[in-house]
Design a protein around this motif. Structure first.
Motif, PDB file in Angstrom:
ATOM      1  N   GLU A 166     -12.058  14.415   4.390  1.00 18.77           N
ATOM      2  CA  GLU A 166     -12.086  12.999   4.003  1.00 18.77           C
ATOM      3  C   GLU A 166     -13.160  12.236   4.756  1.00 18.77           C
ATOM      4  O   GLU A 166     -13.885  11.410   4.172  1.00 18.77           O
ATOM      5  CB  GLU A 166     -10.710  12.351   4.254  1.00 18.77           C
ATOM      6  CG  GLU A 166      -9.634  12.743   3.269  1.00 18.77           C
ATOM      7  CD  GLU A 166      -8.904  14.022   3.614  1.00 18.77           C
ATOM      8  OE1 GLU A 166      -7.864  14.289   3.006  1.00 18.77           O
ATOM      9  OE2 GLU A 166      -9.370  14.763   4.511  1.00 18.77           O
TER      10      GLU A 166
ATOM     11  N   PRO B 199      -7.189  15.479  -2.392  1.00 22.63           N
ATOM     12  CA  PRO B 199      -7.890  14.559  -1.479  1.00 22.63           C
ATOM     13  C   PRO B 199      -9.228  15.149  -1.034  1.00 22.63           C
ATOM     14  O   PRO B 199      -9.295  16.352  -0.776  1.00 22.63           O
ATOM     15  CB  PRO B 199      -6.928  14.439  -0.298  1.00 22.63           C
ATOM     16  CG  PRO B 199      -5.575  14.710  -0.887  1.00 22.63           C
ATOM     17  CD  PRO B 199      -5.813  15.737  -1.970  1.00 22.63           C
ATOM     18  N   PRO B 200     -10.319  14.366  -1.010  1.00 25.97           N
ATOM     19  CA  PRO B 200     -10.365  12.893  -1.055  1.00 25.97           C
ATOM     20  C   PRO B 200     -10.498  12.292  -2.452  1.00 25.97           C
ATOM     21  O   PRO B 200     -10.638  11.075  -2.577  1.00 25.97           O
ATOM     22  CB  PRO B 200     -11.629  12.594  -0.244  1.00 25.97           C
ATOM     23  CG  PRO B 200     -12.531  13.747  -0.545  1.00 25.97           C
ATOM     24  CD  PRO B 200     -11.640  14.947  -0.671  1.00 25.97           C
TER      25      PRO B 200
ATOM     26  N   SER C 239      -8.221  12.352  -4.761  1.00 24.73           N
ATOM     27  CA  SER C 239      -6.919  11.746  -5.047  1.00 24.73           C
ATOM     28  C   SER C 239      -6.237  11.487  -3.707  1.00 24.73           C
ATOM     29  O   SER C 239      -6.755  11.876  -2.658  1.00 24.73           O
ATOM     30  CB  SER C 239      -6.061  12.694  -5.888  1.00 24.73           C
ATOM     31  OG  SER C 239      -5.735  13.857  -5.135  1.00 24.73           O
ATOM     32  N   LYS C 240      -5.082  10.837  -3.745  1.00 24.09           N
ATOM     33  CA  LYS C 240      -4.306  10.611  -2.522  1.00 24.09           C
ATOM     34  C   LYS C 240      -2.871  11.049  -2.766  1.00 24.09           C
ATOM     35  O   LYS C 240      -2.430  11.181  -3.929  1.00 24.09           O
ATOM     36  CB  LYS C 240      -4.371   9.143  -2.103  1.00 24.09           C
ATOM     37  CG  LYS C 240      -5.798   8.655  -1.850  1.00 24.09           C
ATOM     38  CD  LYS C 240      -5.845   7.415  -0.989  1.00 24.09           C
ATOM     39  CE  LYS C 240      -5.827   7.778   0.472  1.00 24.09           C
ATOM     40  NZ  LYS C 240      -5.999   6.610   1.362  1.00 24.09           N
TER      41      LYS C 240
ATOM     42  N   SER D 167      -7.607   7.759  -5.740  1.00 22.74           N
ATOM     43  CA  SER D 167      -8.004   7.114  -4.489  1.00 22.74           C
ATOM     44  C   SER D 167      -8.526   5.694  -4.722  1.00 22.74           C
ATOM     45  O   SER D 167      -8.744   4.943  -3.780  1.00 22.74           O
ATOM     46  CB  SER D 167      -9.067   7.947  -3.778  1.00 22.74           C
ATOM     47  OG  SER D 167     -10.177   8.172  -4.634  1.00 22.74           O
TER      48      SER D 167
ATOM     49  N   ARG E  39      -3.968   1.509  -5.065  1.00 23.73           N
ATOM     50  CA  ARG E  39      -2.963   1.528  -4.000  1.00 23.73           C
ATOM     51  C   ARG E  39      -1.597   1.241  -4.618  1.00 23.73           C
ATOM     52  O   ARG E  39      -1.284   0.093  -4.949  1.00 23.73           O
ATOM     53  CB  ARG E  39      -3.287   0.476  -2.935  1.00 23.73           C
ATOM     54  CG  ARG E  39      -4.360   0.914  -1.968  1.00 23.73           C
ATOM     55  CD  ARG E  39      -4.592  -0.116  -0.886  1.00 23.73           C
ATOM     56  NE  ARG E  39      -3.422  -0.281  -0.036  1.00 23.73           N
ATOM     57  CZ  ARG E  39      -3.370  -1.109   0.999  1.00 23.73           C
ATOM     58  NH1 ARG E  39      -4.418  -1.849   1.300  1.00 23.73           N
ATOM     59  NH2 ARG E  39      -2.291  -1.200   1.732  1.00 23.73           N
TER      60      ARG E  39
ATOM     61  N   ASP F 134      -0.476  10.160   2.936  1.00 20.78           N
ATOM     62  CA  ASP F 134      -1.580  11.055   3.313  1.00 20.78           C
ATOM     63  C   ASP F 134      -1.083  12.206   4.188  1.00 20.78           C
ATOM     64  O   ASP F 134      -1.530  12.386   5.328  1.00 20.78           O
ATOM     65  CB  ASP F 134      -2.683  10.287   4.053  1.00 20.78           C
ATOM     66  CG  ASP F 134      -3.216   9.117   3.257  1.00 20.78           C
ATOM     67  OD1 ASP F 134      -3.297   9.241   2.029  1.00 20.78           O
ATOM     68  OD2 ASP F 134      -3.553   8.083   3.863  1.00 20.78           O
TER      69      ASP F 134
END
Length: 657
Positions: free
Chosen positions: A292, A562-563, A565-566, A624, A627, A652
Motif C-alpha cells: 500500500e 488492496p490497494p 480495494s479495501k 478504495s 468510505r 484494513d
C-alpha cells in the motif's frame, strides 16, 4: 452552566454535568467527574449543552491543571472512531495516561528539571552523495506547518537513520517536538544510543517496559514542551505533544504497528491521519515498504525518496540458494553439509553467523507413540508447542501451559514423539555442531527485557560467534560483525490463507539478509530450500528492487485486492458454537445492501477456536475510492444488542487467522 463530557468508556456518547459557580470551563478542558459511583477523568466536548429542567445534573469535581485538548485532536478522535468503527470513548481513552493525570497536582508538582533531555551539541556526520541528495529532497519539500508524507525507501544498510536524524536536527533548532515510532521495544534501546551519541543528550523512551516513575516524568516533560524528542512504541503517538513537528515511522512495514486486540487500529495509518489534521510531516522509513505504501508513492500521493546504495558503498550480501532433500535431512539434522562448509569459513575468520528459523519453542508437533493422540490446547483449536528450556507445553494463542506428561490408554504415561523443528531444537543442533563456539539464543520467549538487551549488546560487541534467532532479529538491528546468515527453511516462513503472505515473506527475508555485511564486504546469505523454483529467492537475488513490487501489484490488481480495494473484517466469537454461527448469519443480514460492497461469509475462521471461544468471520470488500463506514455505523450499533457473542471489527486487516 451545563457541559457535555466525553468519558473513556466503551460508549459513543457524552454525558452532561453542571459546572459549579466560580469555575471557568472551556472546550478541551480535562475534568474529574462522578459516573456510576466512580471518579473518571473526561474531556469537555461541548460547553453549551441545553439545560433540561427535569434532569438533576451531577456536578463536576474539578478541572485538571493541564493544557486543554486541541480542537484538531477532537477532529482526529472523531475521524479515528468513524474510520475504525470503534466507540469514541475508547478512542479518547488512548490519550489518557492515568498515572500521570492522577499525579499532576501531587508528586509531579515537584518535577521541574529535565536537563538530561536537553540537546546540547549535535555531532557532525559524513554523508555519502545519495544521503545528501535524500536530505535535500526532503528539506526542499518540507514545510513545518504543512502535511506531507515521505517514503524514505533505502536499501538495508543505506543509512536511513542518519538521513532522518539530519531532518530531526533542523526541526529541534525550531523548538519542535519529534516522535520516532519503532516497532520493537528492543530496537528502541539501540536507536536511542545512536541518537544520544548524535545529540549528546538523553532520549525519552516510551513503551510498556518503561517504569511508571520514568514514564510520569517523560509525560510531564512532553506536556510542558521540555522534552523534544521521544522514541516509542505505537502508544506514544497519543502522548500530549504541544508542538509536534515531525513523526518518523521507522520500519513502517512492520506488522507490530497494528494493534490486534481490544481497540483495533493501525498506528502507521492513524499517525498519517493525525498529521493530515494537525498539519505536520511524516517520514516512513523502510527498505521494504508495504504494498500500500509503495503504491501511494507510485501515484505521487507520497513523496518517494530512494537510496539505492549502502552506506560507504558496502556491497550487498551474496544470496545463495542451497537445495536440500529429505534423504539428506533427518529428525535431528536440519543444516545441509554444504551450508556447514560455508559457515565454518566465516567462523574461522572470526565473523559472526546467524541461523534463522521463524518458529518458537523446541517442537511444534507433539504426539504419543502408542495412542497416536496429539497434544492439543484445551482452549484453542491448535496444537501445543513443546518448550524444552522450560520443559513445558505451551499454546501460543491463549498462553495455556502444562507439563509434558499424560496418561495413555495402556495405563502408563504417554510415550512422546517430537516432530517439527522450533528454534530451541535448532539451538541444540548448532551447539552439537559447534561445541567450542559461543552461541546465543534470541526470540520473543526471552521475556525479561534486561536479559534481551544484554544479549543484543553481546552481539553488537562481537562477544558471541553464532546467533540462533527468530524474526525478532530482522527488525532494524545493526550488528557490525554479522557476515553470514542461514535461513534454515526459506520455503515456509508464514503459514495460512493470508493474502499478504508473499509480501510478508519477502519483507522478512529481505530485512533479514540486510543484517549481513553492513560494515564489511563478501557477506553471504544462505537460503536452504526444498523447492526447485522459489519466487521469493529469485526476488531477493534480483538487483531490481522494484521488480517484486510491480509483479505483486499486477497480481493484486487482477485479484481486486488492496490497494485496489479495501477490506473490513467482522470476527464473531462466543463460547457456544451454534450461537456464534446463528448470530453470524443475522449480522450479515444487518449489513446494508450496496452495489459497492461485496460481502463474503460468514465462515469459520482458519483457527476456529481461541481462548475457549468459537470464531466466525465476515469479510467486506469495497472500492478504495469510497468510505462505507458511515453506512456501517448503524449496523455496528445494532450488533451491540446481540447477547453471548463478541464482535471485533478490523478495518484494513493484516491477519486473517
Amino acid at each position: 452552566m451545563i457541559i457535555d463530557v466525553l468519558l473513556p468508556l466503551n460508549l459513543s456518547k457524552c454525558f452532561s454535568y453542571k459546572v459549579p459557580n466560580g469555575l471557568t470551563i472551556k472546550i478541551g478542558d480535562f475534568v474529574e467527574v462522578p459516573f456510576l459511583n466512580k471518579k473518571y477523568i473526561g474531556v469537555v466536548w461541548n460547553n453549551k449543552a441545553k439545560l433540561n429542567e427535569k434532569i438533576k445534573y451531577k456536578i463536576i469535581y474539578k478541572k485538571l491543571p493541564i493544557p486543554a485538548l486541541k480542537k484538531e485532536i477532537f477532529k482526529f478522535i472523531e475521524e479515528f472512531s468513524l474510520y475504525n468503527l470503534q466507540p469514541i470513548g475508547l478512542v479518547f481513552k488512548l490519550f489518557l495516561y492515568k498515572t500521570g493525570l492522577k499525579s499532576i497536582d501531587k508528586g509531579l508538582k515537584k518535577t521541574h528539571c529535565f536537563k538530561e533531555y536537553k540537546i546540547n551539541k549535535v555531532k557532525k556526520v559524513d554523508y555519502n552523495s545519495e544521503q545528501i541528495k535524500a536530505i535535500k529532497e526532503i528539506k526542499n519539500r518540507l514545510n513545518k506547518n504543512i502535511f506531507n508524507v515521505f517514503l524514505l525507501h533505502g536499501v538495508t544498510g543505506s543509512g536511513k537513520t542518519l538521513v532522518y536524524m539530519d531532518i530531526v536536527k533542523d526541526l529541534l533548532k525550531q523548538n519542535k517536538q519529534i516522535l520516532i515510532l519503532l516497532p520493537e521495544k528492543a530496537l528502541s534501546n539501540q536507536i536511542s544510543r545512536r541518537f544520544e551519541e548524535f545529540l549528546k543528550a538523553k532520549c525519552a523512551i516510551w513503551h510498556s517496559g518503561i517504569k511508571d516513575k520514568i514514564k510520569k516524568k517523560i509525560w510531564k516533560g512532553i506536556l510542558e514542551n521540555k522534552i523534544q524528542i521521544v522514541l516509542g512504541a505505537r502508544s506514544s503517538m497519543f502522548l500530549p505533544f504541544q508542538n509536534l513537528g515531525l513523526v518518523v515511522i521507522d520500519e513502517e512495514h512492520d506488522s507490530s504497528y497494528k494493534q490486534e486486540e481490544g481497540l483495533i487500529y493501525n498506528a502507521r495509518d492513524m499517525t498519517i491521519l493525525m498529521a493530515s489534521i494537525l498539519k505536520f510531516p511524516v517520514i516512513l522509513a523502510t527498505a521494504t515498504p508495504t504494498i500500500e505504501t509503495y503504491y501511494n508513492a507510485s501515484i505521487n500521493k507520497y513523496n518517494h525518496i530512494l537510496i539505492s546504495k549502502r552506506y560507504k558503498n558496502k556491497k550487498f550480501p551474496e544470496i545463495k540458494k542451497i537445495k536440500i532433500n529429505k534423504n539428506e535431512m533427518s529428525k535431528n539434522k536440519h543444516i545441509a553439509d554444504e551450508t556447514l562448509i560455508y559457515t565454518k569459513k566465516f567462523l574461522d575468520k572470526q565473523k559472526q553467523v546467524l541461523f534463522f528459523l521463524n518458529r518458537r519453542g523446541f517442537s511444534t508437533y507433539v504426539i504419543c507413540y502408542n495412542c497416536n493422540k496429539r497434544f492439543l490446547c484445551p482452549n484453542c483449536n491448535i496444537g501445543l508447542v513443546f518448550h524444552k528450556i522450560e520443559k513445558k507445553l505451551k499454546c501460543h494463542y491463549c498462553d495455556f501451559v502444562c507439563n509434558a506428561n499424560r496418561s495413555c490408554t495402556n495405563g502408563k504415561n504417554c510415550e512422546l514423539k517430537f516432530y517439527g523443528i522450533g528454534v530451541e531444537k535448532l539451538f541444540d543442533e548448532i551447539k552439537e555442531l559447534f561445541p567450542k563456539k559461543k552461541i546465543i539464543f534470541l526470540s520473543s520467549d526471552v521475556s525479561v527485557e534486561d536479559e534481551l538487551n544484554s544479549r543484543i549488546k553481546k552481539i553488537e560487541k562481537n562477544e558471541v560467534d553464532i546467533i540462533v534467532a527468530t524474526q525478532l532479529i530482522s527488525k532494524g538491528f545493526n550488528f557490525p560483525d554479522l557476515n553470514c546468515i542461514v535461513v534454515v527453511n526459506s520455503d515456509n516462513i508464514f503459514f495460512g490463507s493470508d493474502i499478504r503472505s508473499t509480501e510478508k515473506n519477502y519483507q522478512l527475508l529481505h530485512q533479514l539478509s540486510g543484517r549481513a555485511g553492513r560494515f564489511q564486504d563478501n557477506a553471504l546469505v544462505i537460503l536452504q530450500s526444498y523447492e526447485n523454483n522459489n519466487k521469493l529467492v529469485d526476488a531477493l537475488s534480483n538487483e531490481d528492487i522494484f521488480k517484486f513490487y510491480k509483479e505483486e501489484l499486477n497480481f493484486r490488481k487482477e485479484a481486486y485486492l488492496p490497494p485496489y480495494s479495501k477490506l473490513i473484517s467482522f470476527i464473531i466469537s462466543g463460547s457456544n458454537k451454534f450461537t456464534v454461527e446463528k448470530n453470524s448469519i443475522l449480522i450479515k443480514k444487518l449489513i446494508p445492501k450496496n452495489n459497492h460492497l461485496k460481502i463474503y461469509g460468514p465462515v469459520s475462521a482458519p483457527i476456529s477456536k481461541i481462548k475457549s471461544n468459537f470464531r466466525s468471520r465476515i469479510l467486506i470488500k469495497y472500492s478504495s475510492r469510497i468510505r462505507p463506514q458511515k453506512l456501517l455505523k448503524e449496523t455496528v450499533e445494532k450488533m451491540k444488542n446481540f447477547k453471548n457473542i463478541k464482535v471485533e471489527i478490523d478495518v484494513d486487516p493484516i491477519n486473517f487467522m
